[in-house]
Design a protein around this motif. Structure first.
Motif, PDB file in Angstrom:
ATOM      1  N   PRO A 239       0.832  -1.217   0.000  1.00 16.63           N
ATOM      2  CA  PRO A 239       0.000   0.000   0.000  1.00 16.63           C
ATOM      3  C   PRO A 239       0.862   1.262   0.000  1.00 16.63           C
ATOM      4  N   LEU A 240       1.454   1.593  -1.153  1.00 17.25           N
ATOM      5  CA  LEU A 240       2.380   2.726  -1.206  1.00 17.25           C
ATOM      6  C   LEU A 240       1.736   4.012  -1.709  1.00 17.25           C
ATOM      7  N   GLY A 241       0.409   3.974  -1.937  1.00 24.08           N
ATOM      8  CA  GLY A 241      -0.273   5.204  -2.332  1.00 24.08           C
ATOM      9  C   GLY A 241      -0.919   5.107  -3.705  1.00 24.08           C
ATOM     10  N   LEU A 242      -1.785   6.114  -3.978  1.00 22.66           N
ATOM     11  CA  LEU A 242      -2.541   6.130  -5.243  1.00 22.66           C
ATOM     12  C   LEU A 242      -1.608   6.202  -6.458  1.00 22.66           C
ATOM     13  N   GLY A 243      -0.567   7.034  -6.348  1.00 21.82           N
ATOM     14  CA  GLY A 243       0.366   7.173  -7.479  1.00 21.82           C
ATOM     15  C   GLY A 243       1.028   5.845  -7.793  1.00 21.82           C
ATOM     16  N   HIS A 244       1.401   5.121  -6.772  1.00 23.22           N
ATOM     17  CA  HIS A 244       2.034   3.812  -6.964  1.00 23.22           C
ATOM     18  C   HIS A 244       1.051   2.821  -7.568  1.00 23.22           C
TER      19      HIS A 244
ATOM     20  N   ALA B 103       2.405  13.593   0.591  1.00 26.50           N
ATOM     21  CA  ALA B 103       1.415  13.713   1.679  1.00 26.50           C
ATOM     22  C   ALA B 103       1.069  12.332   2.223  1.00 26.50           C
ATOM     23  N   GLY B 104       0.983  12.218   3.532  1.00 23.86           N
ATOM     24  CA  GLY B 104       0.618  10.960   4.184  1.00 23.86           C
ATOM     25  C   GLY B 104       1.675   9.869   4.027  1.00 23.86           C
ATOM     26  N   GLY B 105       2.884  10.239   3.582  1.00 23.84           N
ATOM     27  CA  GLY B 105       3.951   9.246   3.407  1.00 23.84           C
ATOM     28  C   GLY B 105       3.688   8.320   2.223  1.00 23.84           C
TER      29      GLY B 105
END
Ligand code: G1P
Length: 292
Positions: A110-115, A227-229
């Motif tokens: 779960p590394l973020g939306l961009g990932h 943002a949010g790491g």
């Protein structure tokens, strides 16, 4: 020359859905129902109605039921046919993609939306694509993505982001754009993900619908945690603004943030009141509940 058509849509569906526990303990949040269809079906329908032919889902552990949802349920269909429930059969059919139209890949961490979007790079290939976040339902006709594709076509291509106004004290929860121009379509000159309170460049937030050029993938690969790491699509888009045009569209329609309980409940009410088979009895029930 007309810009390349938007034939592909990406749906990031790997999120944990912690805000809806325990409902989402064993069921993906994208399968929560608004009236009688899962959230993911609404965004799929929006993309399909806009002309999308290739549907890419970025899933994660525990999301296999989304794959089943978009598959043919052979036994179910046989039973409906046997019992002569042909209208139900037609409903199931019309919600289903054709053979080979859907693909699934996994975001392993779960590394973020961009990932999550970057995980779809091989499946998307070298063409512009739509990105739709299934938490956000846009109640409109024509659909939000169809409105965006008109802007994309009218402006000879580039990138398009759906935006909407929110009260200033809510901007810190979203991606926020800085714009040049007025009206419903304008150039985006900057953007920031989840700006600290009091620092947002405007009160226009990114709604969860994007048309992006494939160069975004190389930029996502280089994007550091923000943002949010997490690796944010907003940061990669900001980097791409050095070399590409972004238009913002203040679309027509009402948004329901189904990642929040109130938004989800409101969506159920709005979509039920919009249904010919439910509007009258549901309206009467609502009046009773509200003591009207
Ligand atoms: C994401 C995007 C954000 C956008 C929002 C819309 O945030 O990063 O820019 O405004 O969706 O719902 P998230 O809701 O995943 O925190």
């Amino acid at each position: 020359m007309a810009p390349a058509p938007i034939r592909t849509a990406v749906f990031p569906v790997a999120g944990l859905g912690t805000r809806f526990l325990p409902a989402t303990k064993a069921m993906p949040k994208e399968m929560l129902t608004v009236v009688d269809r899962p959230l993911i079906q609404y965004v799929y329908d929006e993309a399909k109605a806009a002309g999308v032919e290739k549907f890419i889902f970025v899933t994660g552990r525990g999301k296999a039921v989304i794959e089943d949802h978009f598959d043919i349920a052979y036994e179910l269909e046989a039973t409906l046919r046997e019992r002569d429930k042909l209208d139900r059969l037609e409903e199931v059919h019309s919600a289903q993609p054709g053979a080979g139209a859907v693909s699934f890949t996994r975001q392993q961490e779960p590394l973020g939306l961009g990932h999550a979007v970057w995980c779809a790079r091989e499946l998307v290939g070298n063409e512009p694509f739509a990105l739709l976040l299934p938490d956000v339902l846009v109640h409109s006709d024509p659909g939000c993505l169809a409105q965006m594709i008109d802007v994309y076509t009218d402006n000879g291509g580039g990138n398009v982001i759906a935006v909407e106004e929110v009260p200033e004290d809510q901007t810190h929860q979203y991606g926020v754009v800085e714009i040049d121009g007025e009206g419903d379509v304008f150039k985006v000159t900057g953007m920031v993900e989840k700006p600290p309170k009091g620092t947002a460049p405007s009160n226009l937030i990114i709604t969860g619908r994007y048309i992006l050029q494939p160069e975004i993938f190389d930029l996502l690969e280089k994007t550091e945690k923000g943002a949010g790491g997490e690796i944010q699509i907003t940061d990669a888009m900001l980097a791409m603004m050095d070399s590409q045009v972004f238009h913002g569209l203040r679309f027509k329609g009402h948004t329901y943030d189904c990642g929040s309980k109130v938004g989800f409940l409101a969506a159920n009410v709005a979509y039920a009141l919009d249904r010919d088979d439910l509007a009258a009895p549901f309206h009467a029930e609502l009046k009773r509940l509200l003591g009207l």
